[in-house]
Design a protein around this motif. Structure first.
Motif, PDB file in Angstrom:
ATOM      1  N   GLY A   1       0.787  -1.196  -0.017  1.00  3.80           N
ATOM      2  CA  GLY A   1       0.131   0.043  -0.168  1.00  3.80           C
ATOM      3  C   GLY A   1       1.209   1.318  -0.119  1.00  3.80           C
ATOM      4  N   GLU A   2       0.318   2.218   0.420  1.00  5.58           N
ATOM      5  CA  GLU A   2       1.006   3.582   0.451  1.00  5.58           C
ATOM      6  C   GLU A   2       1.502   3.963   1.897  1.00  5.58           C
ATOM      7  N   PHE A   3       2.851   4.218   1.767  1.00  2.00           N
ATOM      8  CA  PHE A   3       3.358   4.467   3.294  1.00  2.00           C
ATOM      9  C   PHE A   3       4.919   4.953   3.062  1.00  2.00           C
ATOM     10  N   HIS A   4       5.346   5.536   4.340  1.00  2.99           N
ATOM     11  CA  HIS A   4       6.630   5.826   4.308  1.00  2.99           C
ATOM     12  C   HIS A   4       7.231   4.670   5.310  1.00  2.99           C
ATOM     13  N   ARG A   5       8.314   4.159   5.290  1.00  2.00           N
ATOM     14  CA  ARG A   5       8.965   3.192   6.092  1.00  2.00           C
ATOM     15  C   ARG A   5       9.972   4.022   6.941  1.00  2.00           C
ATOM     16  N   PHE A   6      10.101   3.834   7.862  1.00  2.00           N
ATOM     17  CA  PHE A   6      11.365   4.585   8.703  1.00  2.00           C
ATOM     18  C   PHE A   6      11.772   3.720  10.066  1.00  2.00           C
ATOM     19  N   ALA A   7      12.885   3.953  10.209  1.00  2.00           N
ATOM     20  CA  ALA A   7      13.496   3.265  11.503  1.00  2.00           C
ATOM     21  C   ALA A   7      13.989   4.236  12.500  1.00  2.00           C
ATOM     22  N   ALA A   8      13.663   3.961  13.768  1.00  2.00           N
ATOM     23  CA  ALA A   8      13.996   4.835  14.761  1.00  2.00           C
ATOM     24  C   ALA A   8      14.266   4.023  16.022  1.00  2.00           C
ATOM     25  N   ALA A   9      15.006   4.221  16.614  1.00  2.00           N
ATOM     26  CA  ALA A   9      15.330   3.455  17.937  1.00  2.00           C
ATOM     27  C   ALA A   9      15.606   2.048  17.560  1.00  2.00           C
ATOM     28  N   HIS A  10      16.242   1.626  16.771  1.00  2.00           N
ATOM     29  CA  HIS A  10      16.460   0.157  16.166  1.00  2.00           C
ATOM     30  C   HIS A  10      14.982  -0.456  15.967  1.00  2.00           C
ATOM     31  N   GLU A  11      13.987   0.165  15.533  1.00  2.00           N
ATOM     32  CA  GLU A  11      12.768  -0.224  15.419  1.00  2.00           C
ATOM     33  C   GLU A  11      12.315  -0.077  14.082  1.00  2.00           C
ATOM     34  N   ASP A  12      11.251  -0.753  13.483  1.00  2.00           N
ATOM     35  CA  ASP A  12      10.699  -0.586  12.217  1.00  2.00           C
ATOM     36  C   ASP A  12       9.517   0.097  12.338  1.00  2.00           C
TER      37      ASP A  12
ATOM     38  N   GLY B   1      12.935  24.953  22.172  1.00  2.00           N
ATOM     39  CA  GLY B   1      12.173  25.923  21.509  1.00  2.00           C
ATOM     40  C   GLY B   1      12.097  25.901  19.972  1.00  2.00           C
ATOM     41  N   PHE B   2      12.255  24.912  19.519  1.00  2.00           N
ATOM     42  CA  PHE B   2      12.376  24.733  17.895  1.00  2.00           C
ATOM     43  C   PHE B   2      11.047  24.433  17.739  1.00  2.00           C
ATOM     44  N   SER B   3      10.238  25.274  17.364  1.00  2.00           N
ATOM     45  CA  SER B   3       8.755  25.022  17.437  1.00  2.00           C
ATOM     46  C   SER B   3       8.316  24.282  16.013  1.00  2.00           C
ATOM     47  N   ASN B   4       8.981  24.452  14.936  1.00  2.00           N
ATOM     48  CA  ASN B   4       8.860  23.754  13.735  1.00  2.00           C
ATOM     49  C   ASN B   4       8.736  22.174  14.058  1.00  2.00           C
ATOM     50  N   VAL B   5       9.586  21.852  15.000  1.00  2.00           N
ATOM     51  CA  VAL B   5       9.709  20.190  15.172  1.00  2.00           C
ATOM     52  C   VAL B   5       8.384  19.873  15.991  1.00  2.00           C
ATOM     53  N   LYS B   6       8.246  20.728  17.026  1.00  2.00           N
ATOM     54  CA  LYS B   6       7.325  20.353  17.994  1.00  2.00           C
ATOM     55  C   LYS B   6       6.007  20.275  17.346  1.00  2.00           C
ATOM     56  N   ASP B   7       5.835  21.330  16.533  1.00  2.00           N
ATOM     57  CA  ASP B   7       4.434  21.491  15.841  1.00  2.00           C
ATOM     58  C   ASP B   7       4.077  20.344  14.850  1.00  2.00           C
ATOM     59  N   THR B   8       5.148  19.704  14.219  1.00  2.00           N
ATOM     60  CA  THR B   8       4.887  18.739  13.309  1.00  2.00           C
ATOM     61  C   THR B   8       4.811  17.394  14.023  1.00  2.00           C
ATOM     62  N   ILE B   9       5.512  17.266  15.429  1.00  2.00           N
ATOM     63  CA  ILE B   9       5.386  15.914  15.900  1.00  2.00           C
ATOM     64  C   ILE B   9       3.930  16.143  16.658  1.00  2.00           C
TER      65      ILE B   9
ATOM     66  N   ALA C   1      -2.578   8.435   7.878  1.00  2.00           N
ATOM     67  CA  ALA C   1      -1.660   9.070   8.758  1.00  2.00           C
ATOM     68  C   ALA C   1      -1.468   8.440   9.934  1.00  2.00           C
ATOM     69  N   ALA C   2      -1.754   7.082   9.829  1.00  2.00           N
ATOM     70  CA  ALA C   2      -1.463   6.383  11.198  1.00  2.00           C
ATOM     71  C   ALA C   2      -0.042   5.893  11.160  1.00  2.00           C
ATOM     72  N   VAL C   3       0.437   5.695  12.428  1.00  7.10           N
ATOM     73  CA  VAL C   3       1.699   5.378  12.355  1.00  7.10           C
ATOM     74  C   VAL C   3       1.891   3.921  13.405  1.00  7.10           C
ATOM     75  N   PHE C   4       2.328   2.849  12.654  1.00  2.37           N
ATOM     76  CA  PHE C   4       2.370   1.599  13.345  1.00  2.37           C
ATOM     77  C   PHE C   4       4.024   1.048  13.496  1.00  2.37           C
TER      78      PHE C   4
ATOM     79  N   CYS D   1      11.009  14.236  11.004  1.00  2.00           N
ATOM     80  CA  CYS D   1      10.235  14.636  12.131  1.00  2.00           C
ATOM     81  C   CYS D   1       9.524  12.998  12.590  1.00  2.00           C
ATOM     82  N   LEU D   2       9.336  12.183  11.631  1.00  2.00           N
ATOM     83  CA  LEU D   2       8.785  10.888  11.789  1.00  2.00           C
ATOM     84  C   LEU D   2      10.012  10.221  12.590  1.00  2.00           C
ATOM     85  N   GLU D   3      11.392  10.386  12.372  1.00  2.00           N
ATOM     86  CA  GLU D   3      12.291   9.604  12.972  1.00  2.00           C
ATOM     87  C   GLU D   3      12.250   9.986  14.525  1.00  2.00           C
ATOM     88  N   ILE D   4      12.439  11.350  14.658  1.00  2.00           N
ATOM     89  CA  ILE D   4      12.320  11.969  15.951  1.00  2.00           C
ATOM     90  C   ILE D   4      11.017  11.417  16.740  1.00  2.00           C
ATOM     91  N   TYR D   5       9.723  11.416  16.093  1.00  2.90           N
ATOM     92  CA  TYR D   5       8.598  10.862  16.746  1.00  2.90           C
ATOM     93  C   TYR D   5       8.633   9.498  17.084  1.00  2.90           C
TER      94      TYR D   5
END
Lengths: 473, 108
Positions: A8-19, A335-343, A27-30, A454-458
């Motif tokens: 399907g349609e998605f963006h796959r990303f890795a963060a903290a050694h997880e997939d 105070g970097f509001s661009n990240v906070k808003d996106t998260i 816009a769901a994150v699994f 931002c997704l990786e940070i999230y």
């Protein structure tokens, strides 16, 4: 079981050694476990019949577990199911109450910032000799308040924002309007919230006193340390404004402690030093938040950010975002509001049909009371949606909303970042392409790069410090 | 769900609760005619007409078919080969609904 399976349609990303998967358009994150990761990896090589997929992974996972995994992935549409995709029957645009009204209390300014969208080379409205008054009258401001209170029926806390030009050039009207709005809101048993954007040149002690007393949210337009601020933010005689604004801002920050005060930075090709700007405005001056936005221009301007500039900006944003992550994991403010808003948008799972609330929950008011798509279009006849006396012209509004819906942006159709971007700013599109409904193709790569970051940070926060995300719930 | 962990609030809305058996059975089996895989299962009513016999009232514009043919699937007989032969074929067509007239003919 032997249906052909494809992704399907998605963006796959890795963060903290997880997939992880970020699914479009839901816009769901699994987070995936080993079996789900293996299934996705296998399908990334190309579509496969279900039986073949199970056969290939049989050595690693029992068939039953694989079948279960595939069923789950299909259910969330990470694997496309061969059911007819519903392309028709988009639900009608719901009636959205007005939540925010932005009053352009004047179109005059005491600075002459070279890149200004209101006065500079790319302006839409003739602010100098146009038909609109240079200052909004008290009468028009009151009518705007009445309009907002009426059109925001059902909203517990409508917002009134004062904007310009330089807002404080019309301070008397700001003052009387706040008093009037408070009185009218109280009569209706409502509350009302105020905010104001200013270049800080006119923050006299009595103005600061007024802002403090009325708990008015303040955003300061400012570009950073002296050499960067004075590059574009100049007076008519060319003199920089840094030395004028700094003592006033320090006084405001010292006195006005009831609400967080943010700086709003315009980035150009010649002032692209994000860490330096952030350090100065947050660490040295003491702003609670700093938000960055690239200057809006037509492509040829010497200060326009393009190609390499977007790459450099993305790299610098990523650097500063790494600091944000470190702070978030330690439950410290950053105070970097661009990240906070996106998260926040990611956590809520926002999937936008429109890039912003313009023309929907937010409208701009020109000095004569005309309603515009947003404050950047206030006073433009081509983007008028009625006026504060007669209300919103709903036919025009419906037409605009129909035209700007993400479904009509062919360019965005296969982009995984569309739930958050939805084609980008109308004003940017108007300036670049002469058409508000055009997708902002010049910054697609940057948006995807930034959303991915931002997704990786999230993801990192979700694994290591999930409590931090509760503030956005 | 055992293999997918919902992380954000949207994911929690999509994921069925673990204890509801009926909701965790997956999509219902297909009934009706067999629908072949490939582009034909995307129903795009581009070439049809509306109730008045015109095209103005269609739920998607007719130009959309053009894009379905070259974005969504591989249909080399109908549109130029954008991978090899005519990469800039739609270069001037930023938005199909408005700019489709700018898509020019390609001669081999």
């Amino acid at each position: 079981m032997n249906t052909q399976l494809s992704l399907g349609e998605f963006h796959r990303f890795a963060a903290a050694h997880e997939d992880f998967l970020y699914l479009a358009p839901s816009a769901a994150v699994f987070r995936l476990d080993g079996a789900a990761s293996a299934v996705i990896t296998e399908l990334e090589r190309g579509p496969l019949p279900g039986e073949e997929l199970v056969r290939r992974l049989a050595a690693q996972f029992p068939a039953e577990e694989l079948a279960e995994t595939i069923a789950e992935l299909r259910r969330v549409r990470a694997i496309a199911t061969p059911a007819p995709a519903a392309t028709s029957g988009r639900p009608a645009i719901p009636k959205v109450p007005l939540t925010t009204l932005v009053l352009n209390v004047t179109n005059q300014c005491n600075l002459s910032c070279t890149y200004c969208y209101e006065y500079g080379e790319d302006k839409i409205v003739n602010t100098e000799n146009g038909r609109q008054p240079k200052f909004m009258s008290e009468q028009t401001a009151r009518e705007s308040v009445d309009f907002l209170l009426d059109a925001s029926a059902g909203i517990a806390l409508p917002h009134l924002t004062f904007f310009g030009g330089e807002t404080l050039l019309n301070f008397p009207v700001v003052q009387s309007t706040v008093a009037y709005a408070r009185r009218r809101a109280a009569e209706l048993g409502k509350d009302i919230d105020f905010s104001l954007t200013t270049n800080a040149t006119l923050l006299r002690p009595e103005v600061i006193e007024f802002l403090v007393d009325n708990r008015i949210g303040v955003t300061i337009s400012m570009d950073g340390p002296r050499e960067l601020q004075d590059r574009f933010r100049v007076f008519a005689n060319g003199a920089g404004s840094y030395d004028t604004v700094i003592p006033k801002i320090r006084e405001l920050l010292r006195r006005h402690t009831s609400r967080p005060i943010g700086a709003r930075v315009t980035l150009t090709s010649q002032t692209l030093d994000i860490r330096k700007i952030y350090r100065h405005l947050h660490d040295e001056i003491g702003f609670w938040e700093v938000g960055f936005a690239p200057v809006t221009t037509s492509p040829g301007r010497e200060y326009a950010i393009s190609g390499d500039g977007f790459d450099s900006m993305l790299g610098q944003f990523r650097d500063l975002a790494a600091d944000f992550l470190e702070a978030a994991l330690a439950n410290r403010h950053h105070g970097f509001s661009n990240v906070k808003d996106t998260i926040e948008e990611i956590h809520k799972g926002m999937s936008k049909a429109y890039p912003c609330g313009a023309g929907l929950g937010l409208l701009g008011v020109a000095t004569d009371g005309d309603l515009g798509l947003c404050h950047r279009f206030a006073g433009s006849d081509a983007h008028k949606l009625g006026d504060v006396r007669n209300g919103i012209d709903s036919l025009v509004q419906i037409g605009l909303l129909e035209k700007h819906h993400i479904d009509h942006k062919t360019d965005c159709r296969e982009c995984w970042a569309r739930p958050l971007c939805a084609g980008g700013c109308y004003h940017e599109a108007h300036t670049r392409y002469g058409d508000t409904s055009h997708a902002n193709l010049h910054y697609c790569e940057w948006i995807r790069g930034w959303t991915a970051t931002c997704l990786e940070i999230y993801g990192e926060i979700a694994v290591k410090n999930p409590e931090y995300l509760q503030q956005f719930a | 769900m055992k293999h997918l962990k919902p992380i954000n609030s949207k994911a929690r809305k999509i994921a069925p609760p673990d204890d509801v058996v009926a909701l965790s059975q997956g999509p219902a089996p297909q009934s009706g005619p067999h629908i072949p895989l490939g582009c034909t299962f995307i129903f795009s009513p581009g070439w049809e007409t509306d109730s008045s016999g015109g095209t103005a009232g269609l739920c998607t514009p007719v130009e959309r078919d053009l894009f379905d043919c070259h974005n969504g699937c591989f249909w080399p007989a109908q549109v130029p080969d954008q991978l090899n032969h005519a990469p800039d074929w739609t270069g001037k067509c930023a938005s199909a609904q408005k700019d489709w007239r700018k898509i020019d003919l390609i001669f081999p």
